[in-house]
Design a protein around this motif. Structure first.
Motif, mmCIF file in Angstrom:
data_model
loop_
_atom_site.group_PDB
_atom_site.id
_atom_site.type_symbol
_atom_site.label_atom_id
_atom_site.label_comp_id
_atom_site.label_asym_id
_atom_site.label_seq_id
_atom_site.Cartn_x
_atom_site.Cartn_y
_atom_site.Cartn_z
ATOM 1 N N UNK B 84 39.470 30.517 31.025
ATOM 2 C CA UNK B 84 40.383 29.370 30.891
ATOM 3 C C UNK B 84 39.829 28.167 31.657
ATOM 4 N N UNK B 85 39.437 28.414 32.923
ATOM 5 C CA UNK B 85 38.960 27.302 33.745
ATOM 6 C C UNK B 85 37.730 26.659 33.114
ATOM 7 N N UNK B 137 45.603 38.789 31.378
ATOM 8 C CA UNK B 137 44.246 39.246 31.050
ATOM 9 C C UNK B 137 44.047 39.151 29.537
ATOM 10 N N UNK B 138 45.069 39.575 28.801
ATOM 11 C CA UNK B 138 44.969 39.545 27.343
ATOM 12 C C UNK B 138 45.225 38.133 26.816
ATOM 13 N N UNK B 139 46.339 37.550 27.265
ATOM 14 C CA UNK B 139 46.736 36.240 26.749
ATOM 15 C C UNK B 139 45.755 35.152 27.187
ATOM 16 N N UNK B 142 43.114 34.326 24.870
ATOM 17 C CA UNK B 142 43.724 33.616 23.736
ATOM 18 C C UNK B 142 43.909 32.145 24.074
ATOM 19 N N UNK B 143 44.416 31.900 25.284
ATOM 20 C CA UNK B 143 44.624 30.509 25.710
ATOM 21 C C UNK B 143 43.290 29.764 25.726
ATOM 22 N N UNK B 246 34.797 31.288 25.240
ATOM 23 C CA UNK B 246 36.075 31.914 25.600
ATOM 24 C C UNK B 246 36.035 33.431 25.448
ATOM 25 N N UNK B 247 35.200 33.923 24.560
ATOM 26 C CA UNK B 247 35.178 35.369 24.331
ATOM 27 C C UNK B 247 34.395 36.130 25.388
#
Lengths: 500, 336
Positions: B84-85, B137-139, B142-143, B246-247
């Protein structure tokens, strides 16, 4: 050396821990078919002796003989196989399993290699019927009271061919009726030839059920006595190694109380679980809270300390209105609470005595003003000395201390924070006579120093001894307030029973 | 002085340090130039520097994780928070923001926000840490994907890339970041009473509450610190490759971070903690990877060797294992 009916004989048993000689050449003789009390103050070595017998610890010297042959139990299972079963104060069975599963744990009756449930349940039921327990053995263990769980633990132990049954403070959390039925079972087992070792803090119970008494002090044997010929007074002085002084104190009479400044006041205060009530504590006054278990004593302490929220009414400290939305505000305002359940709400188990002691003061000062290490040590060493806490080192984790010493550390924690009002919820529960007397003396002394104290206790004798005023609770409301010379066990009991 | 006479604190620190030392020694045996450090253009080069540089993200995560574990919790979301960061910083750069303070501030803010969510769920709603942080961890990935619109966002921003590839005082900048974070956290925890409160809450939250410690706030704080550390690690990872993926950014690194803390001797039950030993733990994990590569063992054995070495280290520091050994020795001595 031993007569024919000796089942378990310990001779010159030594157990040392780093820096401490916990057992110093202790002898102990248990005969077949007797109930033998093992007594001593906290730290006298009772628990260590039991742990040596049951294989939790290994002895560093001496002999343990079962039926004349020397044994070296390596663990509790080993001791159990030899015929030494133990039931602890906190039942160490598996609460989530059924009663029958617990009774037959690790020795389930099997059929073609799989557990024969029907037979297991039937046999468990039959076994427990022998203990006057007519219960559903397929229900989980924790659906029964502690008393029943304890009987189940005893039944399990005995059914595994026990020659020796060790009961470590089995009565601590039982009411009078449950104690009586436990004693019946104990007598019954004794008549069947089992040797029973009974550890307790309740001296009355010793006389009610025991045949002989062994007393330890500071890891050494004081002596072995016939229960019938040892007076209670002698028993206590043997345990303490000194004559018991009766703490005498002048009660602050009502007239005098009125001239003192009111420290804390609760006017028609109530919480979700308490009916509105008034209570006031003066500086230098001990207010006792009497009542049965669940009468609202603990809830009142929590309300005053701000653990539970005041739903109506108001509270005043030094004539200033207070309303705490968290416990820190209460601490900063000058309150301290020694909670009822020491293990769950009191001690920080793995942390050192020093850290446990400075925590409240540190919290009062705020996190950014760290107490210098030198000051911390001084504080801890000061209180270890003043409160006579038995430890070799202030860096020792608190969970290695005995119950009475843990309680003293928690008292020290609050004293260090210099509160104005201390709330003590059952400060002497599970503590032996010596530490008990010391803690009561301490309560008196604190109050002479001008502290206000609110002490909840289920021991009437204790309340009469130190309280200037007693508030009696019943069914979560205040039913009476006694002060000065009106305070006696009789009047408190009458108030609890609702006949005044 | 014998082992059992040592204070528990010393005993605890002994094994991770010995473990690291042995690993480094093994590396020297395998490749003699392992310890040699060259100076080129005022920069240090060498395998040791590589180990530290590559260990930096996990070391940063481990710093935050140490505090969380000390309160008896665990933060599974740190890998995703890294993503995310990284995505937030990349998004800001691609969106035309040139001010480095805003780019970095945005990433840090995202980390703190994530930590706040975790800490709030754990502290104030009493949700079990493993569940509460599993959500993020999961979301979280996605974010991060949403921020990146499902693409791998690449960028070029010199000042930001300095986080990953820059040098300061001759050392790669990630190492400097680890040192700064370590010093800050250490000052915060050991020069104030915060560390004591963190250990208190971990040892017994209910008792801490009765002492008047705001246990909920302490929990909230440690998750925020963990989020912050994860954000720094995430930005390093993004700056290193000049893009936000992101992945894959920080994938599975939460497990390495937990492992680093455990190798450092902390108990997952909470209580005592040592940030320094956790960093040693992170170095051990990285040194191990390098050792395996250097030793020329076929790569397919990597994971197994790593697991075996970690088991040995954990056994060495288990008090129960020492008791067993002592008992075994005693029994052997009695027979002979």
């Amino acid at each position: 050396m031993s007569t024919d009916d000796t089942v378990l004989a310990l001779r010159g048993v030594v157990k040392t821990f780093p820096g401490v000689k916990a057992l110093n050449g202790v002898d102990f003789t248990l005969r077949k078919g007797e109930i033998h009390a093992l007594l001593g103050e906290n730290g006298a070595g009772k628990s260590t002796l039991i742990k040596v017998m049951t294989g939790v610890y290994r002895r560093n010297g001496g002999i343990i003989a079962l039926d004349g042959t020397e044994i070296h139990p390596a663990n509790t299972g080993d001791a159990q196989d030899l015929g030494i079963s133990t039931v602890y104060q906190e039942v160490n069975l598996l609460p989530n399993l059924t009663v029958a599963q617990n009774v037959f744990l690790e020795r389930e009756p099997k059929r073609f290699g799989i557990i024969d449930w029907r037979r297991m349940n039937r046999e468990a039921r039959e076994l427990l019927l022998g203990y006057d327990l007519d219960i559903d053995v397929t229900a989980p263990l924790n659906s029964y009271s502690v008393a029943v769980q304890q009987l189940i633990a005893i039944a399990r132990g005995v059914s595994m061919s026990a020659k020796v049954l060790i009961l470590d403070e089995p009565t601590a959390s039982l009411d009078a009726e449950e104690v009586a039925s436990l004693f019946n079972i104990m007598r019954d087992l004794r008549d069947r030839g089992i040797g029973i070792v009974f550890v307790t803090h309740f001296l009355d119970q010793v006389y009610a059920v025991c045949d002989r008494i062994t007393i330890l002090r500071n890891g050494t044997l004081v002596g072995e006595y016939e229960a019938a010929t040892l007076s209670q007074q002698d028993l206590v002085s043997h345990m303490l190694g000194k004559e018991l002084e009766k703490a005498v104190h002048e009660k602050v009479g009502q007239a005098e109380a009125q001239t003192r400044e009111t420290l804390f006041e609760l006017n028609q205060g109530s919480s979700d679980v308490l009916e509105p009530l008034d209570i006031s504590v003066c500086a230098g006054q001990v207010v006792g809270l009497a009542g049965l278990l669940g009468s609202g004593r603990t809830e009142l302490c929590k309300l005053v300390f701000g653990v539970d929220e005041l739903s109506q009414g108001d509270a005043k400290l030094n004539n200033q209105s207070i309303r705490f939305s968290n416990t820190r505000q209460a601490v900063v305002a000058g309150l301290g609470l020694c909670p009822e359940d020491r293990k769950k709400d009191g001690i920080l188990g793995p942390m050192s005595i020093r850290e446990n002691m400075i925590m409240a003061l540190q919290n009062k000062r705020g996190w950014w003003r760290y107490i210098p290490m030198k000051k911390q040590r001084e504080l801890a060493e000061h209180y270890v000395k003043v409160l006579k806490i038995a430890t070799s080192d202030i860096e020792k984790p608190i969970n290695q201390l005995s119950g009475g010493n843990q309680q003293k550390v928690i008292l020290a924690r609050w004293l260090a924070a210099e509160p104005k009002l201390m709330l003590l919820d059952e400060p002497t529960r599970g503590i032996d006579v010596g530490a008990h007397a010391e803690i009561i003396q301490l309560i008196r002394k604190l109050c002479d120093d001008g502290l206000g104290l609110l002490v909840a206790s289920s021991e009437l004798e204790e309340l009469v001894e130190f309280a200037d005023k007693v508030v009696v609770m019943r069914d979560r409301r205040k039913v009476a307030e006694l002060s000065g010379s009106d305070i006696s066990q009789q009047t408190i009991m009458q108030a609890i029973a609702g006949q005044s | 002085m014998r082992y059992k006479d040592l204070s528990p604190a010393v005993r605890r620190s002994l094994w991770p340090i010995i473990g690291l030392f042995v690993l480094l020694l093994a590396n020297v045996l395998i490749s003699p130039e392992f310890f040699s450090i060259e100076i080129k253009d005022g920069r240090f080069y060498g395998s040791l520097i590589d180990v530290m540089n590559r260990a930096a993200p996990v070391a940063l995560l481990a710093i935050g994780m140490t505090l969380v574990i000390a309160t008896g919790g665990v933060d599974l979301s740190v890998g995703s928070v890294m993503a995310i960061a990284g995505a937030v910083s990349a998004g800001l750069i691609v969106g035309g923001v040139d001010n480095i303070a805003i780019v970095i501030g945005g990433g840090l803010l995202a980390g703190v926000a994530a930590g706040f969510v975790n800490g709030f769920l754990v502290g104030y709603f009493g949700i079990q840490p493993i569940v509460a942080t599993l959500i993020l961890m999961v979301a979280g990935r996605g974010i991060a994907q949403l921020i990146n619109s499902g693409q791998i966002v690449t960028f070029h921003h010199e000042a930001f890339e300095y986080l990953g590839v820059g040098y300061l005082f001759g050392l790669p900048f990630p190492i400097i970041l680890v040192i700064i974070t370590f010093v800050l956290v250490q000052l915060l925890m050991r020069r104030t009473a915060l560390g004591l409160f963190v250990e208190g809450v971990g040892a017994n939250a209910s008792a801490s509450h009765y002492i008047g410690i705001n246990d909920k706030l302490i929990k909230l704080m440690v998750y925020c610190v963990s989020g912050l550390c994860a954000a720094v690690a995430g930005m390093i990872a993004a700056a290193d490759i000049g893009g936000s993926d992101a992945n894959n950014a920080g994938l599975w690194l939460e497990l390495d971070a937990i492992l680093a803390v455990v190798i450092g001797g902390a108990s997952l039950m909470g209580g005592r903690f040592s940030v320094f030993l956790s960093i040693i733990g992170a170095l051990i994990i990285q040194a191990l990877t390098i050792t395996i590569i250097l030793s020329g063992v076929p790569p397919k054995f990597n994971l197994l060797i790593k697991a075996a070495a970690i088991i040995v280290i954990l056994l060495l520091q288990s008090p129960e294992f020492h008791r067993q050994i002592a008992r075994f020795k005693k029994a052997g001595g009695a027979q002979s």
